[in-house]
Design a protein around this motif. Structure first.
Motif: not given
Length: 306
Positions: A128, A170, A173
């Motif tokens: 991220t 994530d 990301a």
């Protein structure tokens, strides 16, 4: 000439080994650490990074807190392999440090701007912070020598059948960093890091070697218990330390260049790394596929034992 190094991390027991390796290697200059949610909450990962660096004799390294959640969708749950505090319930034994007032992306920007040479960044948690950095400051890509990323699994995952924990935490990301950007990347997947696993006997040698070795092994009970419970094996995998080792000694890991994708759909494959391994391609990223396993373990023992 030392290589400026930044570690982006979510400590985490194997992250603790990785930070010690970066702090104790003269080939690199650890100029900063940024923290991200992942193995435990951002509050815990930041506290752990500060305490570990102080205990390792490097309280001078600035630590900035970054993303507390993924870019788009909430992380379903955190890992329990590292204990509730990330360090087998022993984080409270570490010194208390003070985080840099800047956020992680701002610290990353400032360190890159100030660096006289291109910087190696080693993201060993969810991606991220790195995705946010590249989105907010695309002009700084030329200041990055390469990203050495721990994440993904070519043959499957560890948090789901398809996905490795860092990418799964994530996926959006991860896709931004590994697929959409043109920064040089060396990806260290769990297929290789699992082959670099260390035994309980190796950990005993490390514990007896130095105060640092004893400190690191003191944090391993929760991690060892997880491996015993799920794999029936007395040892553990130092995923993140393998990536830092490659950053310290480029070429320590053998790589193959492949185009990759990250599954961002909301099905059973979410977070999966998909690498086109039909042939080595001119495009794509460098994926670590092999190393001298005994040589790597010896290198880790030598560095972490001092």
């Amino acid at each position: 000439m030392t290589t400026p190094l930044i570690v982006d991390t979510d400590p985490g027991i194997d992250d603790a080994f990785a930070l010690a390796l970066a702090a104790h290697s003269p080939e690199v200059d650890l100029i900063g650490v940024t923290t991200v949610f992942g193995n435990v909450s951002l509050e815990h990962t930041t506290r752990n990074a500060l305490g570990l660096l102080a205990a390792l004799g490097r309280p001078d390294v600035p630590v900035a807190a970054g993303a507390a959640r993924p870019l788009v969708h909430p992380q379903p749950h955190v890992s329990r392999a590292h204990g509730d505090d990330g360090l087998s319930g022993l984080a409270h034994t570490l010194p208390v440090g003070t985080a840099d007032p800047r956020d992680a992306v701002t610290l990353l920007r400032d360190l890159l701007l100030a660096a006289e040479r291109p910087v190696t960044i080693v993201p060993i948690g969810p991606l991220t912070n790195i995705a946010l950095l590249l989105a907010a400051h695309p002009g700084l890509k030329e200041k990055i020598d390469r990203l050495v990323v721990m994440g993904g699994g070519l043959a499957g995952g560890n948090i789901t059948a398809a996905a490795e924990f860092n990418l799964w935490s994530d996926p959006e990301a991860a896709r931004r960093v590994l697929v959409d950007e043109d920064v040089p990347v060396t990806l260290v997947p769990m297929d290789l890091t699992q082959r670099c696993a260390v035994t309980a006997q190796w950990l005993d040698l490390l514990s007896a070697s130095s105060p640092t070795g004893a400190l690191l092994t003191s944090f391993t009970p929760a991690y060892l218990a997880t491996y015993r419970r799920f794999l029936g094996w007395d040892g553990m995998v130092l995923h993140d330390a393998v990536a830092v080792a490659e950053a310290i000694r480029p070429g320590l890991l053998t790589t193959a260049r492949h185009p990759v994708e990250v599954d961002c759909a909301h099905g059973p494959g979410r977070g999966a790394l998909i690498a086109d391994r039909r042939l080595e391609a001119q495009g794509g990223i460098d994926v670590a596929v092999d190393t001298d396993l005994d040589g790597l373990r010896a290198f880790l023992l030598e560095r972490l034992g001092h």
